[in-house]
Design an enzyme around this catalytic site. Structure first.
Site, PDB file in Angstrom:
ATOM      1  N   GLU A   1      41.187  22.474  70.868  1.00 59.95           N
ATOM      2  CA  GLU A   1      41.666  23.541  69.901  1.00 59.95           C
ATOM      3  C   GLU A   1      41.962  24.778  70.516  1.00 59.95           C
ATOM      4  O   GLU A   1      41.925  25.065  71.497  1.00 59.95           O
ATOM      5  CB  GLU A   1      40.624  23.503  68.551  1.00 59.95           C
ATOM      6  CG  GLU A   1      39.523  23.950  68.961  1.00 59.95           C
ATOM      7  CD  GLU A   1      38.256  23.810  68.011  1.00 59.95           C
ATOM      8  OE1 GLU A   1      38.868  23.828  66.676  1.00 59.95           O
ATOM      9  OE2 GLU A   1      37.222  23.564  68.289  1.00 59.95           O
TER      10      GLU A   1
ATOM     11  N   LYS B   1      30.005  25.307  63.158  1.00 59.16           N
ATOM     12  CA  LYS B   1      30.331  26.806  62.988  1.00 59.16           C
ATOM     13  C   LYS B   1      29.417  27.674  63.484  1.00 59.16           C
ATOM     14  O   LYS B   1      29.054  28.630  62.628  1.00 59.16           O
ATOM     15  CB  LYS B   1      31.179  26.929  61.849  1.00 59.16           C
ATOM     16  CG  LYS B   1      32.499  27.931  61.974  1.00 59.16           C
ATOM     17  CD  LYS B   1      33.423  27.764  60.795  1.00 59.16           C
ATOM     18  CE  LYS B   1      34.140  28.931  60.675  1.00 59.16           C
ATOM     19  NZ  LYS B   1      35.059  29.303  61.762  1.00 59.16           N
TER      20      LYS B   1
ATOM     21  N   LEU C   1      36.107  22.125  65.978  1.00 59.63           N
ATOM     22  CA  LEU C   1      35.744  22.326  64.380  1.00 59.63           C
ATOM     23  C   LEU C   1      36.660  21.722  63.768  1.00 59.63           C
ATOM     24  O   LEU C   1      37.908  21.847  63.896  1.00 59.63           O
ATOM     25  CB  LEU C   1      35.711  23.852  64.396  1.00 59.63           C
ATOM     26  CG  LEU C   1      35.015  24.259  62.865  1.00 59.63           C
ATOM     27  CD1 LEU C   1      33.796  24.663  62.863  1.00 59.63           C
ATOM     28  CD2 LEU C   1      35.922  25.675  62.611  1.00 59.63           C
TER      29      LEU C   1
ATOM     30  N   TYR D   1      28.307  30.689  60.598  1.00 64.60           N
ATOM     31  CA  TYR D   1      29.200  31.234  59.589  1.00 64.60           C
ATOM     32  C   TYR D   1      30.422  30.494  59.015  1.00 64.60           C
ATOM     33  O   TYR D   1      30.455  29.375  59.325  1.00 64.60           O
ATOM     34  CB  TYR D   1      29.758  32.699  60.334  1.00 64.60           C
ATOM     35  CG  TYR D   1      30.782  32.304  61.183  1.00 64.60           C
ATOM     36  CD1 TYR D   1      30.586  31.581  62.519  1.00 64.60           C
ATOM     37  CD2 TYR D   1      32.237  32.575  60.948  1.00 64.60           C
ATOM     38  CE1 TYR D   1      31.764  31.225  63.469  1.00 64.60           C
ATOM     39  CE2 TYR D   1      33.239  32.168  61.715  1.00 64.60           C
ATOM     40  CZ  TYR D   1      33.040  31.586  62.917  1.00 64.60           C
ATOM     41  OH  TYR D   1      34.006  31.070  63.715  1.00 64.60           O
TER      42      TYR D   1
HETATM   43  N1  PDD Z   1      38.082  30.311  62.746  1.00 63.58           N
HETATM   44  N2  PDD Z   1      38.662  26.089  65.389  1.00 63.58           N
HETATM   45  C1  PDD Z   1      38.117  27.087  65.312  1.00 63.58           C
HETATM   46  C2  PDD Z   1      37.333  27.268  66.662  1.00 63.58           C
HETATM   47  C3  PDD Z   1      37.711  28.229  64.680  1.00 63.58           C
HETATM   48  O1  PDD Z   1      37.104  29.445  64.812  1.00 63.58           O
HETATM   49  C4  PDD Z   1      38.577  27.905  63.202  1.00 63.58           C
HETATM   50  C5  PDD Z   1      38.589  29.268  62.041  1.00 63.58           C
HETATM   51  C6  PDD Z   1      39.269  27.160  63.174  1.00 63.58           C
HETATM   52  C7  PDD Z   1      40.189  26.738  61.949  1.00 63.58           C
HETATM   53  O2  PDD Z   1      38.960  26.360  60.972  1.00 63.58           O
HETATM   54  P1  PDD Z   1      39.541  26.687  59.204  1.00 63.58           P
HETATM   55  O3  PDD Z   1      40.937  25.921  58.922  1.00 63.58           O
HETATM   56  O4  PDD Z   1      38.466  26.173  58.359  1.00 63.58           O
HETATM   57  O5  PDD Z   1      39.650  28.164  59.024  1.00 63.58           O
HETATM   58  C8  PDD Z   1      39.400  25.920  64.251  1.00 63.58           C
HETATM   59  C9  PDD Z   1      37.908  31.239  61.701  1.00 63.58           C
HETATM   60  C10 PDD Z   1      39.029  31.755  60.680  1.00 63.58           C
HETATM   61  C11 PDD Z   1      36.995  32.462  62.400  1.00 63.58           C
HETATM   62  O6  PDD Z   1      36.398  32.375  63.443  1.00 63.58           O
HETATM   63  O7  PDD Z   1      37.582  33.489  62.128  1.00 63.58           O
END
Ligand code: PDD
Length: 291
Positions: free
Chosen positions: A181, A148, A211, A33
């Site tokens: 993270e 992801k 991620l 996703y």
């Molecule tokens: N989450 N690490 C994890 C485990 C995440 O699920 C996310 C983002 C990030 C940050 O990635 P980005 O900057 O591309 O949003 C880091 C999204 C927003 C979610 O699962 O809703």
């Protein structure tokens, strides 16, 4: 206003959107996703999100359901139909629907594509971010969180643990006592090099253990422009506790300064000067794309 979702080639009322019970996403979490932030109607860093989605699909050997141009068109149409000024567009691709069997379907099936949109209240000014409280907990995820994947059970449990502790987010700790993270965000600290006194931002390197967030990528680019020193390497829980400042980054919440970790105040307990400078620069960065 009724919400609209896109499911496998059709725009349908959100409440009636359906996929089959033998969709491999439903049965095996066999899919990926992405979440694209929308600010004042503009998609922020859109191409980076499609690039990451395509990479995840390739890693899992799932065909792209549509090409990038068509995906972008569908995503923009969903944002328009749902009149999303500020919010997110959610895109999910699974290996498709087939009789339940762990291995890939022998008869090729088309991957399933779902796109939805959601309003979020966003600050008028991204330089003014609310602080958050964080807890720490074990990183129980599989060894490839760089993909992801929609398999988010450890993230769900970590976020629930945070909520039950009255906190906003869980930062995940690996076997070496290092933060990888957050459950849905990248984790950062600001510390001073003990010898030179130089201010340094530190976040886990973008390897298979985290991620590679898009906001993280944007901050790394901004660091170059603003000549902030960045160390892409892990920090321990002890280093976090003694950091001058800490913050997290994600597309859902952009940048959020950390007030406490496991109940202990980080720095002054207010957004520190470095985080504030980052927030200001990031607010300009978003405005440059959204007007
Ligand atoms: N989450 N690490 C994890 C485990 C995440 O699920 C996310 C983002 C990030 C940050 O990635 P980005 O900057 O591309 O949003 C880091 C999204 C927003 C979610 O699962 O809703």
């Amino acid at each position: 206003m009724p919400r609209t979702a896109y499911v496998n080639g059709r725009y349908v009322p959100h409440g009636h959107a359906q996929v089959g019970i033998e969709d491999r996403g439903y049965q095996f979490a066999d899919g990926v996703y992405d979440v694209v932030p929308v600010v004042k109607g503009a998609f922020i860093d859109e191409d980076w999100h499609w690039e990451r989605l395509e990479r995840g699909l390739a890693e899992l050997r799932i065909d792209q359901p549509v090409n990038r141009k068509t995906l972008s068109m569908i995503a923009h149409r969903i944002a328009q139909r749902n009149m999303i000024e500020n919010g997110i567009v959610y895109v999910q691709v699974t290996r498709g629907e087939a009789p339940r069997d762990h291995k890939f379907p022998t008869k090729p099936v088309p991957p399933a594509l779902v796109v939805t949109g959601r309003h979020l209240t966003m600050p008028d000014d991204f330089s003014q971010a609310r602080m958050i409280d964080v807890i720490t907990g074990p990183d129980l995820r599989w060894a490839r969180p760089d993909i992801k994947s929609i398999s988010l059970l450890p993230n769900v449990l970590a976020k629930q643990a945070a909520a039950e502790a009255g906190a906003y987010e869980s930062w995940l700790v690996n076997a070496n006592n290092e933060i990888t993270e957050g459950s849905s965000a990248n984790a950062w600290i600001v510390h001073r090099d003990p010898e030179s006194g130089r201010v340094i931002l530190r976040t886990h390197q973008s390897d298979q253990a985290i991620l590679k967030g898009i906001v993280r990528t944007a901050l790394v680019a901004l660091a170059e422009k603003h000549q902030w020193a960045i160390e892409e390497q892990p920090f321990t829980v002890e280093e976090l506790m003694s950091a001058d400042e800490a913050f997290q980054s994600s597309s859902g919440n952009m940048i959020r300064p950390v007030r406490t970790v496991d109940g202990r105040t980080i720095g002054s307990g207010e957004p520190g000067p470095v985080v504030q400078e980052i927030l200001n620069a990031f607010a300009d960065y978003v405005s440059a794309q959204s007007g």
